[in-house]
Write an enzyme that holds these catalytic residues in place. Structure first.
Site, PDB file in Angstrom:
ATOM      1  N   HIS A   9     -12.107  -2.977 -18.751  1.00 53.52           N
ATOM      2  CA  HIS A   9     -11.649  -4.140 -18.000  1.00 53.52           C
ATOM      3  C   HIS A   9     -12.244  -5.424 -18.582  1.00 53.52           C
ATOM      4  O   HIS A   9     -13.291  -5.421 -19.236  1.00 53.52           O
ATOM      5  CB  HIS A   9     -12.041  -4.016 -16.520  1.00 53.52           C
ATOM      6  CG  HIS A   9     -13.516  -3.989 -16.278  1.00 53.52           C
ATOM      7  ND1 HIS A   9     -14.299  -5.120 -16.284  1.00 53.52           N
ATOM      8  CD2 HIS A   9     -14.360  -2.949 -16.035  1.00 53.52           C
ATOM      9  CE1 HIS A   9     -15.557  -4.785 -16.045  1.00 53.52           C
ATOM     10  NE2 HIS A   9     -15.626  -3.469 -15.899  1.00 53.52           N
ATOM     11  N   GLU A  87     -15.355   3.714 -11.611  1.00 50.38           N
ATOM     12  CA  GLU A  87     -16.698   3.408 -12.082  1.00 50.38           C
ATOM     13  C   GLU A  87     -17.695   4.471 -11.632  1.00 50.38           C
ATOM     14  O   GLU A  87     -17.456   5.221 -10.668  1.00 50.38           O
ATOM     15  CB  GLU A  87     -17.109   2.025 -11.536  1.00 50.38           C
ATOM     16  CG  GLU A  87     -18.507   1.572 -11.886  1.00 50.38           C
ATOM     17  CD  GLU A  87     -18.729   1.363 -13.376  1.00 50.38           C
ATOM     18  OE1 GLU A  87     -18.795   2.381 -14.087  1.00 50.38           O
ATOM     19  OE2 GLU A  87     -18.854   0.209 -13.813  1.00 50.38           O
TER      20      GLU A  87
END
Length: 233
Positions: A9, A87
């Site tokens: 990201h 994550e």
């Protein structure tokens, strides 16, 4: 058997401030992160994608959106959300500054012996690597079955997730994965074959991605002794 493009990201305010965001909700791309992600999309121009997969966290979904904007390809498949690419669950470490965490005893374990690290109230690094690698391996098999052995697909995820997938592709023990660096909005590419994975590029931040892909439409499984002829361009 497929080429996987791993995209981290783009930058967030937490990244810029040195905060370990983890799974904290509401962490989004900052202005720099949006531009990084759109630029990564432009780098993917000319590459036909069989699938686009993303972590469910906002910063990755925004990156996936920006990639599509940068590519400007109306034929791009819809983004698939995969919880297994989320994550690391850093537990009580989430939301704390990296400077403060560096003083913790666990920090040294995470740096030198991550396979022994478990985050307080969260998951272990081993569990993270297992879920991420298993998900990637399973999906690449499905994509190859559905789209052919030359299919290219994108997975948008997080730094430690991508490092774990790359360590697996490189045949590295998890304790070596801290030797890898994955910057925001960087692209890493892995070609999977029945014989072994091949890492085509790692932490790439400039240049057209199609220039990094194999020259042959369907390259063999054996490594090119001497280095081979490179890309078609």
């Amino acid at each position: 058997m497929t080429i996987l493009l791993l995209v981290r990201h783009g930058r967030t305010a937490a990244n810029a401030a040195g905060i370990l965001a983890g799974r904290t909700p509401g962490v989004r791309l900052d202005a720099t992160g949006w531009e990084q992600a759109r630029a990564a999309g432009r780098r993917l121009a000319g590459v036909t994608l069989a699938a686009q997969v993303s972590s469910p966290l906002e910063r990755c979904l925004e990156t996936a959106r920006a990639l599509r904007e940068g590519r400007g390809d109306a034929s791009d498949p819809e983004v698939i959300v995969d919880e297994a690419l989320s994550e690391v669950d850093y537990g009580a470490w989430s939301g704390r500054s990296l400077a403060d965490l560096a003083g913790e005893e666990l920090w040294r374990t995470v740096q030198a012996h991550p396979s022994a690290a478990r985050f307080p109230g969260g998951e272990s690094m081993v569990a993270m690597a297992q879920r991420a690698v298993s998900a990637i391996r399973a999906r690449q098999d499905r994509i190859a079955d559905e789209n052919g052995a030359e299919a290219v697909w994108v997975a948008v995820s997080h730094g430690d997730i991508i490092k774990a997938v790359l360590a697996d592709a490189l045949g590295l023990h998890l304790d070596q994965f801290q030797r890898l660096v994955v910057h925001p909005a960087s692209v890493s590419a892995v070609r999977y074959t029945p014989a072994r994975p091949y890492v085509l590029t790692l932490n790439s931040s400039s240049g057209p991605i199609r220039d990094l892909l194999p020259a042959e439409a369907r390259p063999g499984e054996d490594a090119a002794v001497g280095g081979g002829a490179g890309s078609a361009t």
